[in-house]
Write a protein that holds these residues in place. Structure first.
Motif, mmCIF file in Angstrom:
data_model
loop_
_atom_site.group_PDB
_atom_site.id
_atom_site.type_symbol
_atom_site.label_atom_id
_atom_site.label_comp_id
_atom_site.label_asym_id
_atom_site.label_seq_id
_atom_site.Cartn_x
_atom_site.Cartn_y
_atom_site.Cartn_z
ATOM 1 N N GLY A 61 39.305 26.389 19.108
ATOM 2 C CA GLY A 61 38.391 27.516 18.877
ATOM 3 C C GLY A 61 39.109 28.854 18.892
ATOM 4 N N GLY A 62 38.339 29.933 19.021
ATOM 5 C CA GLY A 62 38.913 31.271 19.050
ATOM 6 C C GLY A 62 39.174 31.813 17.657
ATOM 7 N N VAL A 63 39.848 32.966 17.618
ATOM 8 C CA VAL A 63 40.085 33.611 16.323
ATOM 9 C C VAL A 63 41.574 33.783 16.028
ATOM 10 C CG1 VAL A 63 37.884 34.833 16.222
ATOM 11 C CG2 VAL A 63 39.795 35.880 17.412
ATOM 12 N N ALA A 73 38.788 22.873 21.719
ATOM 13 C CA ALA A 73 37.324 22.986 21.691
ATOM 14 C C ALA A 73 36.643 21.635 21.510
ATOM 15 C CB ALA A 73 36.911 23.941 20.575
ATOM 16 N N GLU A 76 33.237 20.920 19.432
ATOM 17 C CA GLU A 76 32.334 22.090 19.421
ATOM 18 C C GLU A 76 32.093 22.645 18.015
ATOM 19 O OE1 GLU A 76 33.607 25.342 21.940
ATOM 20 O OE2 GLU A 76 32.043 26.621 21.073
ATOM 21 N N ASN A 77 33.162 22.743 17.229
ATOM 22 C CA ASN A 77 32.993 23.294 15.880
ATOM 23 C C ASN A 77 32.055 22.434 15.032
ATOM 24 O OD1 ASN A 77 34.693 25.573 16.110
ATOM 25 N ND2 ASN A 77 36.485 24.254 15.933
ATOM 26 N N ILE A 80 28.529 23.014 16.207
ATOM 27 C CA ILE A 80 27.989 24.292 15.693
ATOM 28 C C ILE A 80 27.510 24.117 14.253
ATOM 29 C CG2 ILE A 80 28.626 26.661 15.017
ATOM 30 C CD1 ILE A 80 30.556 26.652 17.432
ATOM 31 N N CYS A 93 18.621 25.269 11.440
ATOM 32 C CA CYS A 93 19.995 24.865 11.749
ATOM 33 C C CYS A 93 20.767 26.035 12.341
ATOM 34 C CB CYS A 93 20.709 24.381 10.489
ATOM 35 S SG CYS A 93 19.931 22.934 9.793
ATOM 36 N N ARG A 94 21.623 25.705 13.279
ATOM 37 C CA ARG A 94 22.395 26.758 13.945
ATOM 38 C C ARG A 94 23.267 27.493 12.927
ATOM 39 N NH1 ARG A 94 26.039 25.350 19.232
ATOM 40 N NH2 ARG A 94 27.056 27.370 19.482
ATOM 41 N N ASP A 96 22.910 27.752 9.436
ATOM 42 C CA ASP A 96 22.085 27.411 8.268
ATOM 43 C C ASP A 96 22.796 27.662 6.943
ATOM 44 O OD1 ASP A 96 21.769 30.134 9.056
ATOM 45 O OD2 ASP A 96 20.264 30.330 7.489
ATOM 46 N N HIS A 292 37.706 36.078 11.845
ATOM 47 C CA HIS A 292 38.018 34.834 11.146
ATOM 48 C C HIS A 292 37.742 33.621 12.032
ATOM 49 C CE1 HIS A 292 39.821 37.214 8.034
ATOM 50 N NE2 HIS A 292 40.630 37.779 8.896
ATOM 51 N N LEU A 293 36.788 32.806 11.632
ATOM 52 C CA LEU A 293 36.464 31.617 12.409
ATOM 53 C C LEU A 293 37.164 30.415 11.764
ATOM 54 C CD1 LEU A 293 32.694 32.443 13.003
ATOM 55 C CD2 LEU A 293 34.610 32.885 14.524
ATOM 56 N N TYR A 294 38.476 30.335 12.012
ATOM 57 C CA TYR A 294 39.292 29.296 11.371
ATOM 58 C C TYR A 294 38.816 27.893 11.759
ATOM 59 C CZ TYR A 294 42.498 33.257 10.838
ATOM 60 O OH TYR A 294 43.047 34.467 10.538
ATOM 61 N N LYS B 94 44.151 44.567 19.015
ATOM 62 C CA LYS B 94 45.095 43.719 19.763
ATOM 63 C C LYS B 94 46.458 43.618 19.067
ATOM 64 C CE LYS B 94 43.690 39.444 17.663
ATOM 65 N NZ LYS B 94 43.093 38.162 17.724
ATOM 66 N N ARG B 392 22.345 38.497 6.220
ATOM 67 C CA ARG B 392 20.967 38.105 6.545
ATOM 68 C C ARG B 392 19.931 39.035 5.911
ATOM 69 N NH1 ARG B 392 21.516 32.946 7.778
ATOM 70 N NH2 ARG B 392 23.003 32.588 9.466
ATOM 71 N N LYS B 409 18.591 35.628 13.160
ATOM 72 C CA LYS B 409 19.864 35.066 12.705
ATOM 73 C C LYS B 409 21.023 36.052 12.888
ATOM 74 C CE LYS B 409 18.970 30.888 11.303
ATOM 75 N NZ LYS B 409 19.636 29.747 11.954
ATOM 76 N N GLU B 416 27.713 34.307 18.299
ATOM 77 C CA GLU B 416 28.722 33.274 18.035
ATOM 78 C C GLU B 416 30.083 33.903 17.744
ATOM 79 O OE1 GLU B 416 28.023 29.838 18.159
ATOM 80 O OE2 GLU B 416 30.209 29.847 18.174
ATOM 81 N N LYS B 419 31.562 35.436 20.847
ATOM 82 C CA LYS B 419 32.003 34.350 21.748
ATOM 83 C C LYS B 419 33.362 33.806 21.297
ATOM 84 C CE LYS B 419 30.565 29.760 22.915
ATOM 85 N NZ LYS B 419 29.649 28.721 22.439
ATOM 86 N N GLN B 420 33.494 33.568 19.999
ATOM 87 C CA GLN B 420 34.759 33.045 19.475
ATOM 88 C C GLN B 420 35.878 34.067 19.626
ATOM 89 O OE1 GLN B 420 35.477 29.996 18.303
ATOM 90 N NE2 GLN B 420 33.396 29.201 18.472
ATOM 91 N N ALA B 421 35.544 35.336 19.337
ATOM 92 C CA ALA B 421 36.575 36.388 19.396
ATOM 93 C C ALA B 421 37.081 36.598 20.814
ATOM 94 C CB ALA B 421 36.008 37.684 18.831
ATOM 95 N N GLU B 422 36.223 36.343 21.792
ATOM 96 C CA GLU B 422 36.626 36.580 23.186
ATOM 97 C C GLU B 422 37.374 35.398 23.794
ATOM 98 O OE1 GLU B 422 32.984 37.865 25.002
ATOM 99 O OE2 GLU B 422 33.549 39.986 24.787
ATOM 100 N N LYS B 423 37.479 34.293 23.065
ATOM 101 C CA LYS B 423 38.161 33.102 23.602
ATOM 102 C C LYS B 423 39.650 33.347 23.758
ATOM 103 C CE LYS B 423 35.270 29.148 22.598
ATOM 104 N NZ LYS B 423 34.986 28.043 21.704
#
Lengths: 329, 423
Positions: A61-63, A73, A76-77, A80, A93-94, A96, A292-294, B94, B392, B409, B416, B419-423
């Motif tokens: 996870g993470g960016v 993760a 988890e992906n 989601i 859907c989470r 959608d 970026h959600l790789y 960062k 949206r 949404k 989300e 949350k991901q960026a803070e990981k």
């Protein structure tokens, strides 16, 4: 020819000491690795490594882009992406947009593949006949294939936008301009049309080659038996063209699922998410959005890969079944 | 012997050249421009190189899209230029390197860039200097004055509300047969100004970004304006995802009475509209809570990927000096983010009367910016709110989802992403 052969011989002779040494070290049965080695290396770097990297990203996870900085993760992906309260309602859907892109891709593939096969076949049948200006018409239908997908999309955008050529025509005729690309139903319709227009020539060419390979005497025999044209098509042309049709079906299907470039330029996936397909979703999630959600993008691409594999298996089964049926007859 | 000494001389010469080249390393600067910003920067670089013999600054002018889409990936991969001109300041924080040890006078930086230096800091309590804001921008509307005159409808006053402006623009559009009254740039940043004016507080009591009724009101109003034809559907409805689209193209073609864009477009308006019609910048319309736009700007930032932090610090210190800042603002027709230069005032010799007036409107408009707008601009994950807003709200505009669903949404997408960026 002889000069070319000599040069080639000279070139390979230069490597003779290397091959001799390789044979001495590896033995004559394993010398082949020396030849395929460079290619294997390139394929490993540019094909296998990205596949492994994709797996790593999908389960982290993470960016961060660097795998070492990405926390594990697990699933988890995937959770989601796949979580829905009610699978009949995309809105529940989470993620959608992912589901919408899948739904759009499936819808597009079914409609576009059927229409593409139909129009390619009809065009090939017409272009196979002795019509006036046959060479010219063959060129006309093949020409869009030569264009870059971006050019194709820009040309159609120019025609379809609010102040485009089509609306100018409507206004000139006293009609109201249409929201060709702003209405989600129209936008989807045009995406299908543009895709067929752009690629049909290639598939027509494959089918045309197949039609020309059918022996003439079969048709002559049918003519002597006074077979009607539809019966000739159904009983002779289509069965003998089946291998080409299967090739075209597989190619069109792959292209439909991969659709991105033309659609992205033409509609940007919009309006809303009406023409967002799965490849665009992956691109957007992984690269276009500022955060970026790789991981999510990699997981989505894995799901796509699994779907494609399933589709390929079905196609293999179908083509094997077709072959078996042919043998039985 | 003679030959040997020749070889030795050559070797020594090459070694000295090598030493000279390592004494002042080359630095690469990635620059995008809305108008002529990179061209002006190139001139300033020439001056810097003349004042610092041996220094070499390579300017790479790239499209804005490259900075937005490719630079973050380059940086994440440990590649990239030494300095970049960025508009998404907090989100990349960062990746910045502290140049405080290399600037001549830290107090000068604090005194003149104090209000915007925190935008570049990654954590609370951080005192580092990572670059400076080269241009202060503000979102705000432009109006086709000629259309108002043709329709014989007066321009609403400086404290007019969004509803009053929409009403007036609608009447003008109807009278002049203009396709639509209004359009806002397809951007979450542009949307945030009116949202704050409609009462969006953006942050909850704990300081976390949150959606409230004010934001929902703005979404509802914006969608309704699209449905009743006040807004030109092409800008937001003409695309998918969160991609950016501006309104200036439609505005210059005379298809809109009023647009919401920003001060960075003044140059383009002057250049592309020319004498086609009269345009004016007007103060941000009011909502029940404020009459706010969004602050913003572009900053020169020092990047961690550099191997020459000292040279980077020296060059940015040069660029941040009053003379350079004033010249940059003056020649690019932009609002300076430097307190001293702003206080003294900037002359804009290349700006025409409309551009001069617009610059005045935007400069004075910075006083009406709401605190929530500043806070959102400084929030490093502000894109987590802005991008889902675009996606949206567009879905709501084209009828895929309702306004309520859109707001829900946006909240979920934002949570989300953060949350991901803070990981």
């Amino acid at each position: 020819m002889s000069v070319f052969t000599s040069l080639l011989g000279f070139f390979f002779n230069l490597f003779e000491p290397v091959f001799r040494l390789g044979q001495k070290l590896l033995g004559s049965s394993r010398i082949g690795w020396l030849f395929v080695g460079p290619n294997l290396l390139i394929i490993s770097i540019f094909t296998f490594l990205p596949i492994v990297a994709n797996l790593v990203y999908a389960f982290t996870g993470g960016v961060n882009l660097l795998p070492t900085q990405r926390p594990y993760a697990g699933l988890e992906n995937f959770a989601i992406l796949l979580e829905c309260r009610d699978y009949t309602d995309l809105q529940s859907c989470r993620t959608d947009i992912f589901w919408r892109s899948i739904f759009n891709t499936v819808k597009f593939s079914l409609i576009q593949v059927a229409l593409m096969l139909f129009f390619s076949l009809v065009t090939a049948l017409v272009l196979n006949r002795k019509i006036i200006g046959r060479g010219f018409w063959r060129g006309v239908f093949f020409y869009p294939v030569l264009l870059s997908p971006v050019v194709v999309a820009l040309i159609w955008k120019w025609l379809l936008q609010s102040q485009g050529v089509f609306n100018a025509g409507l206004v000139a005729m006293g009609a109201q301009p249409m929201d060709w690309l702003l209405d989600r139903h129209w936008a989807f319709f045009w995406v299908v049309v543009v895709s067929i227009w752009a690629h049909m020539g290639f598939y027509t060419l494959i089918l045309l080659a197949g039609l020309q390979a059918i022996p003439k005497d079969v048709y002559e025999a049918a003519e002597m038996d006074a077979a009607k044209p539809f019966r000739v098509l159904y009983r002779i042309t289509l069965p003998l063209l089946m291998p080409n049709l299967i090739v075209v079906l597989v190619l069109v299907m792959i292209r439909a699922v991969q659709s991105f470039d033309e659609v992205f330029v033409l509609t940007g996936g919009g309006p809303g998410s009406a023409t967002t397909f799965i490849v665009q979703y992956i691109y957007q999630t992984g690269f276009a959005e500022q955060i970026h959600l790789y991981g999510l993008a990699a997981a989505a691409s894995l799901i796509l890969a699994v779907g494609l594999m399933a589709l390929t298996l079905v196609q293999l089964r179908l083509s094997k079944a077709g072959e078996a049926g042919k043998v039985k007859k | 012997m003679k030959r040997l000494s020749g070889i030795l001389n050559t070797a020594v010469g090459i070694a000295l050249m090598g030493l000279a080249s390592t004494a002042l390393a080359d630095i690469r600067v990635m620059c995008y421009q809305d108008g002529n910003e990179c061209e002006v920067t190139a001139d300033l670089i020439k001056r810097y190189e003349a004042q610092n013999p041996g220094a070499r600054v390579i300017l790479d002018t790239v499209p804005y899209k490259t900075v937005v889409e490719q630079l973050p990936i380059q940086l994440a991969a440990g590649q990239g230029p030494d300095i970049a001109r960025v508009a998404e300041i907090g989100g990349l924080s960062k990746n910045y390197i502290d140049i405080a040890p290399y600037v001549k006078d830290r107090k000068y930086w604090e005194d003149n860039f104090g209000s915007t230096l925190p935008w570049m800091r990654n954590k609370a309590g951080d005192k580092g200097i990572y670059g400076f804001l080269s241009q202060l921008t503000m979102t705000g509307p432009f109006v086709n004055k000629t259309l108002f005159e043709q329709a014989k409808i007066p321009l609403p006053g400086p404290k007019a509300t969004w509803d009053e402006w929409a009403d007036a623009a609608r009447k003008v559009a109807k009278a002049t047969q203009t396709p639509a009254a209004m359009a806002w740039d397809r951007s979450g940043h542009r949307f945030a100004g009116p949202a704050v004016s409609f009462g969006a507080k953006i942050f909850d009591a704990k300081g976390n970004v949150a959606l409230d009724d004010g934001y929902k009101t703005a979404v509802g109003k914006f969608v309704a304006w699209h449905k009743d034809g006040t807004m030109l559907k092409d800008v937001w409805g003409g695309s998918g995802g969160s991609s950016y689209a501006d309104t200036v193209g439609e505005f210059k073609n005379g298809r809109l009475v009023m647009i919401l864009s920003g001060s960075w477009q003044i140059n383009r308006m002057q250049k592309e509209i020319g004498n086609a019609f009269d345009w004016v910048a007007v103060p941000n319309p009011c909502g029940p809570a404020a009459c706010s736009g969004m602050p913003g700007g572009s900053a020169w930032v020092a990047l961690k990927t550099t191997k020459s932090p000292k040279e980077v610090g020296r060059f940015l210190d040069f660029m941040a000096q009053e003379a350079q800042v004033a010249e940059f603002a003056s020649r690019t027709n932009s609002i300076p983010a430097h307190a001293g230069v702003a206080k003294k005032g900037v002359a804009y010799p290349s700006a025409g009367p409309a551009a001069q007036a617009a610059l005045g409107v935007f400069t004075s408009g910075t006083a009406t910016l709401a605190p929530a707008a500043y806070a959102l601009q400084g929030y490093k994950y502000n894109r987590a709110l802005m991008l889902p807003t675009v996606t949206r709200v567009t879905q709501a505009i084209v009828g895929e989802i309702s306004v309520d669903e859109a707001v829900t949404k946006i909240g979920a997408d934002m949570a989300e992403a953060v949350k991901q960026a803070e990981k």
